[in-house]
Design an enzyme around this catalytic site. Structure first.
Site, PDB file in Angstrom:
ATOM      1  N   ASP A  75       7.171  -4.524   6.277  1.00  0.00           N
ATOM      2  CA  ASP A  75       7.273  -3.951   4.935  1.00  0.00           C
ATOM      3  C   ASP A  75       7.580  -5.001   3.875  1.00  0.00           C
ATOM      4  O   ASP A  75       8.684  -5.538   3.820  1.00  0.00           O
ATOM      5  CB  ASP A  75       8.355  -2.856   4.923  1.00  0.00           C
ATOM      6  CG  ASP A  75       8.380  -2.088   3.616  1.00  0.00           C
ATOM      7  OD1 ASP A  75       7.462  -2.281   2.789  1.00  0.00           O
ATOM      8  OD2 ASP A  75       9.308  -1.291   3.418  1.00  0.00           O
ATOM      9  N   ASP A  94       1.724  -4.187  -1.538  1.00  0.00           N
ATOM     10  CA  ASP A  94       2.665  -3.502  -0.659  1.00  0.00           C
ATOM     11  C   ASP A  94       2.058  -3.142   0.697  1.00  0.00           C
ATOM     12  O   ASP A  94       1.098  -2.380   0.766  1.00  0.00           O
ATOM     13  CB  ASP A  94       3.155  -2.227  -1.355  1.00  0.00           C
ATOM     14  CG  ASP A  94       4.191  -1.477  -0.528  1.00  0.00           C
ATOM     15  OD1 ASP A  94       4.970  -2.135   0.174  1.00  0.00           O
ATOM     16  OD2 ASP A  94       4.211  -0.235  -0.584  1.00  0.00           O
TER      17      ASP A  94
END
Ligand SMILES: *[C@@H]1O[C@H](CO)[C@@H](O)[C@H](O)[C@H]1NC(C)=O
Ligand SMILES: *[C@@H]1O[C@H](CO)[C@@H](O)[C@H](O)[C@H]1NC(C)=O
Ligand SMILES: *[C@@H]1O[C@H](CO)[C@@H](O)[C@H](O)[C@H]1NC(C)=O
Length: 410
Positions: free
Chosen positions: A101, A282
């Site tokens: 992440d 992201d």
């Protein structure tokens, strides 16, 4: 008798053997497996939009010095597409499957597989909690030995051990590789110190020589495949073509709290979707999200309609035949997302509740207008077509084309 020099090197060799690991290398590569969860119908759009709202709220709160545990009361959806790294914690190590992440920076374990305390585990007096929008965790902060690859060990990594988590079925936690500032406020009692990320520790210990990450994701139409790769401390030139185009981290808040850049988006030769604006890159987002006004321009340009079942845009095959490329221009370099790259992989239509023969698009509505400092999210659908580089030292993000940029995999 052996010459002294020989004995000295023998002793050195034995010493090294007794204290293995920590061989400085210019870079270290970790394989990532891509997994598509087809055991339940997923609402991709809802997951991604909820996450984007939470990231934006978190970024704004941080910029304004508010408490950053943004509370977003939305339905929790597990991610449908994930990239997983296997990371060992403790000695002997327990192996955990962690989500990669770039939008958060705490590393934590224990969502599914229980954490096992060993002689290297040190419990701190801190509680830890992070809200991700579509998911959250809370637990206790430990320091422990973390094994990233065989022979590559961080002796003292601060990690969270979850006692409660939601939205993480099928994975054990997160390997947070966002900017370290995002760890601020995640511990209680509140502390002003940051929690060094895995990347920070590899760098400060001299295990890698650059505070930088290179990521290769590849499109695939199968449910699970070992086709991703994370390189710490450099880039893997076998995974991209041409040179890397870098953009400085944007100065625009709140995108600047993340791996945020300025970017403009154009459809075909001349239709502006977004003029230069700030947003983020992201790995926790599946789709490409665009601020509502830009999204509406894309809908008008393509003729797409909203598909009520999947939440995605849908095209007829005649419209698809006319679909133009989207060009993402950042710091003067245009990255072309082809028509094929704008499709949800057709072989995975039914996995998201869609119809086998339909044509769904991976561009979705961010759910807020442009001009708010967080106007797009370049998720997997983008990152599977371009190699990406997250460079902490030089505060910049890079993209390069790959053999998959123009592939017709979908
Ligand atoms: C281990 O890490 C913690 C938190 O990052 C730090 O406070 C502590 O000083 C470190 N200990 C050693 C021996 O490096
Ligand atoms: C897939 O998602 C369902 C429901 O969201 C969850 O129960 C299951 O554990 C997930 N499976 C994997 C392999 O992630
Ligand atoms: C990004 O865009 C903003 C707003 O137009 C501008 O002020 C800034 O200089 C641009 N570049 C960077 C690196 O932030």
């Amino acid at each position: 008798m052996f010459p002294t020099a020989f004995l000295t090197s023998l002793v050195l060799a034995l010493t090294v053997a007794a204290n293995p690991v920590l061989i400085p290398r210019s870079s270290v590569t970790l394989p990532l497996s891509r997994r598509v969860n087809v055991t339940s119908i997923h609402n991709l759009v809802r997951h991604d939009v909820t996450r984007a709202k939470a990231l934006k709220a978190r970024g704004l709160a941080k910029a304004n010095g508010f408490s950053i545990d943004a509370v977003i009361n939305e339905q929790v959806d597990n991610q449908a597409v994930t990239y997983i790294a296997s990371v060992g914690v403790g000695s002997p190590a327990t192996t955990f499957s962690l989500l990669i992440d770039t939008g958060s920076s705490n590393t934590w374990v224990g969502a599914t597989q229980p954490f096992v305390r060993t002689s290297t585990s040190v419990q701190t007096s801190n509680r830890v909690s992070v809200t991700y929008g579509s998911g959250s965790f809370s637990g206790t902060e430990f320091t422990d030995q973390v094994t990233i690859a065989p022979g590559l060990v961080i002796p003292n990594q601060s990690i969270g051990v979850a006692s409660r988590s939601q939205g993480f079925e099928g994975v054990d936690g997160i390997l947070g590789i966002g900017p370290v500032d995002l760890t601020l406020g995640t511990l209680s009692p509140a502390t002003s110190s940051l929690i060094p990320t895995v990347t920070d520790n590899l760098f400060s210990r001299g295990i890698i020589t650059a505070n930088e990450i290179g990521i290769s994701f590849e499109p695939t139409t199968t449910v699970e495949s070992l086709n991703g790769e994370l390189t710490w401390g450099g880039t893997d030139s076998s995974k991209f073509t041409g040179s890397i185009g870098f953009s400085p981290i944007t100065s625009t808040s709140p995108a600047n709290e993340f791996w945020g850049i300025n970017q403009s988006i154009r459809y075909g030769t001349s239709t502006t979707i977004l003029a230069s604006t700030a947003g983020i890159v992201d790995t926790g987002t599946t789709l490409v999200l665009i601020a509502t006004d830009g999204f509406n321009r894309y809908v008008r340009a393509t003729g797409a309609v909203n598909d009520a079942t999947t939440g995605l845009l849908r095209l007829t095959s005649a419209q698809f035949a006319n679909l133009q490329s989207l060009f993402f221009t950042t710091n003067g370099v245009a990255f072309e997302l082809t028509a094929n790259a704008q499709l949800w992989p057709r072989s995975l239509n039914t996995a998201i509740g869609g119809t086998a023969g339909s044509i769904y698009l991976i561009v979705a509505d961010l759910g807020s207008p442009s001009g708010e400092g967080f106007d797009f999210v370049d998720g997997f659908a983008f990152l599977e077509r371009f190699y990406s580089v997250f460079d902490t030292t030089n505060k910049r993000v890079g993209f390069a084309t790959t053999p998959f940029t123009h592939a017709t995999t979908n």
